[in-house]
Design a protein around this motif. Structure first.
Motif, PDB file in Angstrom:
ATOM      1  N   LEU A 128       0.824  -1.199   0.000  1.00  0.00           N
ATOM      2  CA  LEU A 128       0.000   0.000   0.000  1.00  0.00           C
ATOM      3  C   LEU A 128       0.864   1.257   0.000  1.00  0.00           C
ATOM      4  O   LEU A 128       1.913   1.289   0.646  1.00  0.00           O
ATOM      5  N   ASP A 129       0.400   2.296  -0.691  1.00  0.00           N
ATOM      6  CA  ASP A 129       1.050   3.597  -0.541  1.00  0.00           C
ATOM      7  C   ASP A 129       0.599   4.194   0.790  1.00  0.00           C
ATOM      8  O   ASP A 129      -0.421   3.794   1.361  1.00  0.00           O
ATOM      9  N   ASP A 150      -3.094   4.785   5.461  1.00  0.00           N
ATOM     10  CA  ASP A 150      -3.694   5.617   6.500  1.00  0.00           C
ATOM     11  C   ASP A 150      -5.208   5.459   6.546  1.00  0.00           C
ATOM     12  O   ASP A 150      -5.818   5.477   7.619  1.00  0.00           O
ATOM     13  N   LYS A 151      -5.823   5.307   5.403  1.00  0.00           N
ATOM     14  CA  LYS A 151      -7.277   5.184   5.334  1.00  0.00           C
ATOM     15  C   LYS A 151      -7.745   3.769   5.657  1.00  0.00           C
ATOM     16  O   LYS A 151      -8.738   3.582   6.371  1.00  0.00           O
ATOM     17  N   LEU A 152      -7.023   2.763   5.156  1.00  0.00           N
ATOM     18  CA  LEU A 152      -7.497   1.385   5.262  1.00  0.00           C
ATOM     19  C   LEU A 152      -7.218   0.740   6.611  1.00  0.00           C
ATOM     20  O   LEU A 152      -8.045  -0.021   7.129  1.00  0.00           O
ATOM     21  N   LEU A 153      -6.040   0.992   7.201  1.00  0.00           N
ATOM     22  CA  LEU A 153      -5.640   0.222   8.378  1.00  0.00           C
ATOM     23  C   LEU A 153      -6.584   0.356   9.570  1.00  0.00           C
ATOM     24  O   LEU A 153      -6.865  -0.651  10.236  1.00  0.00           O
ATOM     25  N   GLU A 207       9.492   7.268   7.396  1.00  0.00           N
ATOM     26  CA  GLU A 207       9.754   7.472   5.972  1.00  0.00           C
ATOM     27  C   GLU A 207      10.046   6.165   5.252  1.00  0.00           C
ATOM     28  O   GLU A 207       9.650   5.970   4.106  1.00  0.00           O
ATOM     29  N   ASN A 208      10.736   5.266   5.932  1.00  0.00           N
ATOM     30  CA  ASN A 208      11.091   3.997   5.299  1.00  0.00           C
ATOM     31  C   ASN A 208      10.159   2.866   5.721  1.00  0.00           C
ATOM     32  O   ASN A 208      10.484   1.692   5.584  1.00  0.00           O
ATOM     33  N   SER A 209       8.979   3.203   6.232  1.00  0.00           N
ATOM     34  CA  SER A 209       8.025   2.198   6.677  1.00  0.00           C
ATOM     35  C   SER A 209       7.183   1.734   5.501  1.00  0.00           C
ATOM     36  O   SER A 209       6.760   2.527   4.661  1.00  0.00           O
ATOM     37  N   VAL A 210       6.938   0.419   5.446  1.00  0.00           N
ATOM     38  CA  VAL A 210       6.185  -0.202   4.356  1.00  0.00           C
ATOM     39  C   VAL A 210       5.012  -0.967   4.956  1.00  0.00           C
ATOM     40  O   VAL A 210       5.160  -1.647   5.981  1.00  0.00           O
ATOM     41  N   THR A 211       3.853  -0.869   4.327  1.00  0.00           N
ATOM     42  CA  THR A 211       2.674  -1.609   4.759  1.00  0.00           C
ATOM     43  C   THR A 211       2.204  -2.517   3.646  1.00  0.00           C
ATOM     44  O   THR A 211       2.080  -2.091   2.493  1.00  0.00           O
ATOM     45  N   ASP A 248      -9.763  -8.759   2.426  1.00  0.00           N
ATOM     46  CA  ASP A 248      -8.616  -8.387   3.266  1.00  0.00           C
ATOM     47  C   ASP A 248      -8.771  -8.980   4.661  1.00  0.00           C
ATOM     48  O   ASP A 248      -9.813  -8.818   5.303  1.00  0.00           O
ATOM     49  N   ASP A 249      -7.706  -9.665   5.127  1.00  0.00           N
ATOM     50  CA  ASP A 249      -7.788 -10.334   6.420  1.00  0.00           C
ATOM     51  C   ASP A 249      -6.489 -10.269   7.224  1.00  0.00           C
ATOM     52  O   ASP A 249      -6.299 -11.032   8.169  1.00  0.00           O
ATOM     53  N   GLY A 250      -5.594  -9.347   6.868  1.00  0.00           N
ATOM     54  CA  GLY A 250      -4.368  -9.198   7.636  1.00  0.00           C
ATOM     55  C   GLY A 250      -3.519  -8.072   7.076  1.00  0.00           C
ATOM     56  O   GLY A 250      -3.665  -7.695   5.908  1.00  0.00           O
ATOM     57  N   PHE A 251      -2.649  -7.530   7.919  1.00  0.00           N
ATOM     58  CA  PHE A 251      -1.701  -6.516   7.430  1.00  0.00           C
ATOM     59  C   PHE A 251      -0.433  -6.569   8.253  1.00  0.00           C
ATOM     60  O   PHE A 251      -0.415  -7.070   9.388  1.00  0.00           O
ATOM     61  N   LEU A 252       0.609  -6.012   7.660  1.00  0.00           N
ATOM     62  CA  LEU A 252       1.916  -6.009   8.302  1.00  0.00           C
ATOM     63  C   LEU A 252       2.636  -4.731   7.890  1.00  0.00           C
ATOM     64  O   LEU A 252       2.667  -4.382   6.704  1.00  0.00           O
TER      65      LEU A 252
END
Length: 389
Positions: free
Chosen positions: A154-155, A160-163, A196-200, A209-213
């Protein structure tokens, strides 16, 4: 004489934040940082100690909810920003703040993260949940088979909107997990320089959708990289497994670091058990039972003969007394106690991180019927929070 006041305006909030940061040997918030921090202050939840007109101590809480054994969610105070000005320490300021905060909280339970582990036991907080700090060698981290679902990156704006929506949809699985309040998400959205270097990445299965990291990668020498897992939530085993496959198969990543529950089965994913090592076990959840009768009634209990527990609470004496706990619940009684426990150690036992027998062996509590008490308070999973505040 120290006076405790509820803060009401932005100027007071900024002074509160400055004092807290200085108590941790940091500088005051800059004009650029302050608009990011301000939304994290909630009405009626920021307290300060004053000596005349001088602010000399701080504490704050956020309104949340906590999962207790059995799956119920109860109102919860996430306590943070506890600090005392260096020239006012050891003069009763913190005790006055803690007494006022705990006496006025609308929530029956509070948790915090302790900067120093010896501070909070005297205010009734017990160590109720720990985490394993893991390091995985990706060269050895072979997970048989492929993914069953799909992982997409995700960008930042989409994340920010989805999590927040996805976190709520996934739900809270284990004792110790807490809901995330709007101010928590607002601060995460606005901490761009720090992330700044964080990735989702988000995992999708047959039902969506059933998980995120969320993770961050830092460079080491010779094109080697280390990945630190910052946030990891999942709704089912497939999402959990696929997201571990994703982070351990990333190109140019040599080591993965993550905090997991004490009983998390991640070690069993790998064909080579030496792919993973536990670097440390660290305290995470410090829990304070603010309303003991309500909290004893909020959770479920295992199958065992009833036990009468005498609770001592110096700071909130209304909690002191005897409670009969059985498979059907808990109630206050006027009976002879089988065991006696201070409120901080009842908090330690409450989520299932430690047992009464272990505490008795360490000479921290006294009593009989320990096996029955252990069976009543037993939980199928060790507690973990997973949300830093």
């Amino acid at each position: 004489m120290t006076e405790i006041r509820v803060l009401t305006d932005e100027a007071q909030y900024r002074a509160h934040n400055t004092l807290f940061r200085r108590a941790l040997h940091g500088g005051p918030p800059t004009d650029e940082q302050w608009p990011v921090t301000l939304p994290s202050y909630e009405p009626d939840r920021a307290l300060a100690a004053f000596d005349g007109d001088q602010m000399v101590g701080t504490t704050q809480s956020y309104g949340s909810s906590l999962v207790v054994p059995g799956g119920a969610r109860v109102p919860h105070a996430a306590v943070s920003r506890v600090g005392v000005r260096a020239d006012y320490t050891r003069r009763g300021v913190l005790t006055a703040l803690m007494r006022e905060q705990l006496s006025s909280l609308p929530d029956p339970v509070a948790t915090l993260r302790a900067s120093e582990s010896r501070i909070y036991g005297r205010f009734g907080y017990g160590l109720a949940g720990r985490v394993r700090e893991l390091e995985i060698d990706t060269k050895l981290a072979v997970i048989a088979g492929g993914m069953t679902g799909r992982v997409r990156m995700l960008d930042p704006d989409t994340a920010d909107k989805l999590l927040p929506e996805l976190h709520e949809a996934i739900g809270l699985r284990r004792p110790g997990q807490i809901s995330r309040w709007p101010g928590w998400w607002a601060r995460m959205r606005n901490r761009k320089p720090e992330t700044e270097n964080s990735v989702t990445v988000v995992h999708s299965g047959p039902d969506g959708d059933d998980g995120f990291l969320t993770y961050k990668v830092t460079g080491e020498k010779d094109f080697k990289h280390r990945l630190a897992v910052e946030d990891f939530e999942w709704a089912n085993d497939d999402a959990w497994r696929d997201l571990w496959i994703y982070v351990t198969r990333l190109d140019l990543v040599d080591h993965v670091e993550s905090d997991v529950a004490l009983d998390d089965p991640v070690s069993w994913l790998f064909e080579d058990p030496r792919a993973l090592v536990t670097k440390d076990v660290f305290d995470q959840i410090w829990l304070r039972l603010v309303d003991v009768p309500r909290m004893l009634s909020a959770r479920t209990y295992g199958a065992a003969e009833s036990v009468v527990i005498e609770v001592h609470d110096r700071l909130l004496p209304a909690n002191s007394g005897c409670y009969r706990v059985s498979a059907d619940g808990a109630e206050r009684v006027e009976e002879q106690a089988d065991l006696t426990v201070p409120v901080d150690l009842l908090g330690a036992v409450y989520l299932g991180d430690v047992t009464f027998t272990q505490l008795a062996s360490a000479r921290r509590i006294e009593g009989t019927r320990l096996a029955d008490a252990d069976a009543l308070f037993a939980v199928p999973q060790k507690p973990i929070c997973g949300t830093f505040f």
